[in-house]
Scaffold this motif. Structure first.
Motif, PDB file in Angstrom:
ATOM      1  N   TYR A 192       0.854  -1.188   0.000  1.00  0.00           N
ATOM      2  CA  TYR A 192       0.000   0.000   0.000  1.00  0.00           C
ATOM      3  C   TYR A 192       0.890   1.237   0.000  1.00  0.00           C
ATOM      4  CZ  TYR A 192      -3.098  -3.640   1.816  1.00  0.00           C
ATOM      5  OH  TYR A 192      -3.795  -4.802   1.991  1.00  0.00           O
ATOM      6  N   MET A 246      -0.914  -5.297  -9.629  1.00  0.00           N
ATOM      7  CA  MET A 246      -1.815  -4.279  -9.086  1.00  0.00           C
ATOM      8  C   MET A 246      -3.229  -4.855  -9.125  1.00  0.00           C
ATOM      9  SD  MET A 246      -0.376  -0.645 -10.578  1.00  0.00           S
ATOM     10  CE  MET A 246      -0.577  -1.062 -12.313  1.00  0.00           C
ATOM     11  N   HIS A 247      -3.980  -4.668  -8.038  1.00  0.00           N
ATOM     12  CA  HIS A 247      -5.342  -5.174  -7.924  1.00  0.00           C
ATOM     13  C   HIS A 247      -6.248  -4.083  -7.390  1.00  0.00           C
ATOM     14  CE1 HIS A 247      -4.836  -9.823  -7.766  1.00  0.00           C
ATOM     15  NE2 HIS A 247      -3.912  -9.288  -8.538  1.00  0.00           N
ATOM     16  N   GLU A 248      -7.539  -4.297  -7.578  1.00  0.00           N
ATOM     17  CA  GLU A 248      -8.545  -3.407  -6.996  1.00  0.00           C
ATOM     18  C   GLU A 248      -9.637  -4.256  -6.365  1.00  0.00           C
ATOM     19  OE1 GLU A 248     -10.707   0.770  -7.884  1.00  0.00           O
ATOM     20  OE2 GLU A 248      -9.974  -0.358  -9.597  1.00  0.00           O
ATOM     21  N   THR A 249     -10.022  -3.889  -5.152  1.00  0.00           N
ATOM     22  CA  THR A 249     -11.112  -4.560  -4.457  1.00  0.00           C
ATOM     23  C   THR A 249     -12.400  -3.812  -4.772  1.00  0.00           C
ATOM     24  OG1 THR A 249      -9.599  -5.196  -2.705  1.00  0.00           O
ATOM     25  CG2 THR A 249     -11.952  -5.320  -2.199  1.00  0.00           C
ATOM     26  N   ILE A 261      -5.548  -5.077 -12.180  1.00  0.00           N
ATOM     27  CA  ILE A 261      -5.674  -3.888 -13.029  1.00  0.00           C
ATOM     28  C   ILE A 261      -4.332  -3.670 -13.725  1.00  0.00           C
ATOM     29  CG2 ILE A 261      -7.599  -2.707 -11.903  1.00  0.00           C
ATOM     30  CD1 ILE A 261      -5.667  -1.176 -10.185  1.00  0.00           C
ATOM     31  N   VAL A 265      -2.919   2.399 -13.711  1.00  0.00           N
ATOM     32  CA  VAL A 265      -3.676   3.357 -12.890  1.00  0.00           C
ATOM     33  C   VAL A 265      -3.292   4.753 -13.349  1.00  0.00           C
ATOM     34  CG1 VAL A 265      -4.091   4.244 -10.566  1.00  0.00           C
ATOM     35  CG2 VAL A 265      -3.777   1.786 -10.921  1.00  0.00           C
ATOM     36  N   PHE A 298      -3.321   3.747  -2.624  1.00  0.00           N
ATOM     37  CA  PHE A 298      -3.459   2.298  -2.649  1.00  0.00           C
ATOM     38  C   PHE A 298      -3.587   1.922  -1.178  1.00  0.00           C
ATOM     39  CE2 PHE A 298      -2.148   2.928  -6.845  1.00  0.00           C
ATOM     40  CZ  PHE A 298      -2.166   1.750  -7.571  1.00  0.00           C
ATOM     41  N   ARG A 356      -7.443  -0.171  -3.987  1.00  0.00           N
ATOM     42  CA  ARG A 356      -6.313  -0.573  -4.833  1.00  0.00           C
ATOM     43  C   ARG A 356      -5.161  -1.017  -3.941  1.00  0.00           C
ATOM     44  NH1 ARG A 356      -8.145   4.054  -8.159  1.00  0.00           N
ATOM     45  NH2 ARG A 356      -7.323   5.293  -6.458  1.00  0.00           N
ATOM     46  N   HIS A 357      -4.414  -2.001  -4.411  1.00  0.00           N
ATOM     47  CA  HIS A 357      -3.254  -2.510  -3.682  1.00  0.00           C
ATOM     48  C   HIS A 357      -2.392  -3.301  -4.663  1.00  0.00           C
ATOM     49  CE1 HIS A 357      -6.439  -5.540  -3.517  1.00  0.00           C
ATOM     50  NE2 HIS A 357      -5.468  -6.437  -3.521  1.00  0.00           N
TER      51      HIS A 357
END
Length: 145
Positions: A43, A68-71, A83, A86, A96, A101-102
């Motif tokens: 993060y 990279m991901h998004e919840t 993702i 960004v 993040f 996002r993380h």
């Protein structure tokens, strides 16, 4: 009295000549997985510079793979999806953070422990690279600790 006024005017003139904000990253931290072998998550906050930028990857030498991901919330269920990029608008902060996002860090080096620091490399579409140290915390540690 004139000297004080003159100093105030000089200070305001210098403040207006400050450098424009640059693209930067800060506040980076990594939360280890709850179970050995499970992914960790990174993060941080990206601070946009004078022009828009596009973050295309975040990597580290202590993980085999980083994504990279998004919840997202779908029908009351929390889901996570990768993702590819960004967008970082000019002069805007993009966070993040947990539940958003993380960066998922897969196959982390098992020698990494809470209290360590790991280097993250942030890659942008224009070729810019930013290195930033991230504090490592244990699973379950509240955000920002």
């Amino acid at each position: 009295m004139r000297i004080v006024f003159g100093l105030g005017v000089a200070a305001m003139a210098l403040a207006s000549c400050s450098q424009p904000k640059e693209l930067s990253v800060d506040g980076a931290w990594v939360r280890l997985g709850a179970v050995t072998g499970r992914p960790a998550a990174a993060y941080f906050t990206v601070h946009g510079g004078p022009a828009p930028a596009t973050l295309i990857s975040v990597t580290t030498d202590v993980a085999i793979k980083a994504e990279m991901h998004e919840t997202m919330d779908k029908g009351g269920m929390s889901t996570m999806a990768p993702i590819a990029k960004v967008e970082i608008p000019a002069n805007t902060d993009v966070s993040f953070a947990p539940s958003g996002r993380h960066v998922m860090l897969f196959s982390m080096n098992s020698g990494i422990k809470p209290g360590d620091r790991v280097m993250l490399t942030f890659a942008f579409a224009d070729g810019t690279r930013i290195l930033n140290n991230a504090n490592v915390v244990a699973a379950g540690t509240p955000a920002g600790k």
